[in-house]
Scaffold this active site. Structure first.
Site, short mmCIF file in Angstrom:
data_model
loop_
_atom_site.label_atom_id
_atom_site.label_comp_id
_atom_site.label_asym_id
_atom_site.label_seq_id
_atom_site.Cartn_x
_atom_site.Cartn_y
_atom_site.Cartn_z
N ARG A 27 0.83 -1.23 0.00
CA ARG A 27 0.00 0.00 0.00
C ARG A 27 0.86 1.27 0.00
O ARG A 27 0.48 2.27 -0.61
CB ARG A 27 -0.99 -0.03 1.16
CG ARG A 27 -2.01 -1.13 0.93
CD ARG A 27 -3.29 -0.96 1.68
NE ARG A 27 -4.26 -1.94 1.24
CZ ARG A 27 -5.31 -2.33 1.94
NH1 ARG A 27 -5.53 -1.82 3.13
NH2 ARG A 27 -6.14 -3.23 1.44
N ASP A 129 11.78 -15.87 16.35
CA ASP A 129 12.90 -16.14 17.26
C ASP A 129 13.44 -14.92 18.01
O ASP A 129 14.08 -15.07 19.04
CB ASP A 129 14.06 -16.78 16.50
CG ASP A 129 13.77 -18.22 16.14
OD1 ASP A 129 12.72 -18.73 16.53
OD2 ASP A 129 14.61 -18.84 15.46
O1 F6P Z 1 13.24 -19.52 12.58
C1 F6P Z 1 12.04 -19.79 13.19
C2 F6P Z 1 11.93 -21.23 13.61
O2 F6P Z 1 10.61 -21.45 14.00
C3 F6P Z 1 12.90 -21.67 14.71
O3 F6P Z 1 12.50 -21.32 15.99
C4 F6P Z 1 12.91 -23.17 14.50
O4 F6P Z 1 14.09 -23.70 15.02
C5 F6P Z 1 12.85 -23.28 13.02
O5 F6P Z 1 12.21 -22.10 12.55
C6 F6P Z 1 12.11 -24.47 12.49
O6 F6P Z 1 12.21 -24.43 11.09
P1 F6P Z 1 11.48 -25.33 10.02
O7 F6P Z 1 10.24 -24.63 9.63
O8 F6P Z 1 12.42 -25.37 8.87
O9 F6P Z 1 11.23 -26.65 10.67
#
Ligand code: F6P
Length: 322
Positions: A27, A129
């Site tokens: 937007r 994270d």
């Molecule tokens: O980066 C975010 C996250 O959720 C991390 O906390 C976790 O370790 C990872 O992604 C898991 O990733 P995937 O979706 O590749 O399993």
């Protein structure tokens, strides 16, 4: 030359608020008369040429939705020379003057490679994270914390009814922020994070001291990236303390859900800023929020920063969790 046409993509782990960021980008671009293309499936779609032109209506009714309408991916192909060159080629084919990348550490590191190859980029922090040092909060972190907090509340009820100790594994491979924020606000007795080695004997002693002082149940928050596996932790605590221990791995439930007001706010403000920086000729920045204000740094500099503050929160959580 100026910026007449931009691209936007989401990459890596999806995070609640990514849609609000896409909406803000699209937007704002439309408002300034800049053409905008959504690129699907992150760098995978960039390589494959999955571009679609967007307008103000393409982002209607998404501000409250988790996930990402542009979809996401972790692209191994982008890390190869063939894949990387294909990505550059697509940006050229579609005459993209500037690209906005919404993602976490890996995605922004990929963006830095594109900058080195001459692409104009703005990077937005999108990951649950909260592991990016140039911003106090990443898009998605607040929602994930609140999702975990709701789960801790439910687990507390049943844990108390059965006089149990429960280990709750939360996400965070290299960063303990989700664990610390939820442990502190959820009243956990123990918090285990990747940044700090913890002596398991001390953990067990604290649990026994707690029981001897009248605690009948306890909550242990463990980040997935902590030293030992969750199954191993359960086994050791049960063996050493004699407590009845259960484990809950929250997993992907933490990545979904409607973004909180804070995440929608950060996403909207940063998405808008990414486009105005491009329009103003200020390129190749990582944009974040610090102490309530928008900040931006050269992407290379931003990725080289180190995160601080977790030790202080950890100490407070330790005192309050006794
Ligand atoms: O980066 C975010 C996250 O959720 C991390 O906390 C976790 O370790 C990872 O992604 C898991 O990733 P995937 O979706 O590749 O399993």
């Amino acid at each position: 030359m100026g910026i007449n046409r931009i691209g936007v993509l989401t990459s890596g782990g999806d995070a609640p608020g990514m849609n609000a960021a896409i909406r803000a980008v699209v937007r704002t671009a439309v408002y300034y008369g800049i053409e905008v293309y959504g690129i699907e499936r992150g760098y995978e779609g960039l390589i494959a040429g999955e571009f679609r032109q967007m307008n103000a209506r393409s982002v209607s009714d998404i501000i409250h939705r988790g996930g990402t309408i542009l979809k996401s991916a972790r692209s191994e192909a982008f890390m190869t020379k063939t894949g990387f060159d294909a990505a550059l080629n697509m940006l050229e084919c579609y005459h993209i003057d500037g690209l906005i990348v919404i993602g976490g550490n890996g995605s922004l590191t990929g963006a830095l490679e594109l900058i080195k190859a001459g692409v104009i980029i703005e990077g937005l922090p999108g990951t649950i994270d909260n592991d990016l040092p140039f911003t106090d909060y990443t898009i998605g972190f607040d929602t994930a914390v609140n999702t975990v907090l709701a789960a801790i509340g439910n687990i507390r009820d049943t844990s108390a009814a059965f006089d149990r100790s429960t280990i709750i594994e939360v996400m965070g491979r290299n960063c303990g922020d989700i664990a610390i924020y939820t442990g502190l606000t959820g009243g956990a007795e123990i918090i285990l994070i990747p940044e700090k080695k913890s002596d398991i004997n001390e953990v067990c002693r604290r649990l026994i001291d707690g029981r001897n002082s009248g605690k009948t149940s306890s909550i242990i928050i463990k980040a997935e990236g902590f030293d030992i596996s969750t199954a191993e932790l359960e086994r050791i605590i049960e063996e050493k303390t004699g407590l009845d221990v259960k484990t809950v791995v929250l997993g992907y439930i933490q990545r979904g859900g409607s973004p909180t007001a804070r995440d929608r706010m950060i996403a909207s403000v940063l998405g808008n800023k990414a486009v105005t920086l491009l329009r103003d000729g200020i390129y190749n920045k990582a944009i974040g929020m610090q102490s309530g204000s928008i900040v931006y740094y050269d992407l290379a500099e931003a990725l080289a920063m180190t995160k601080t503050g977790i030790e202080d929160l950890n100490s407070i959580a330790f005192i309050l969790g006794q």
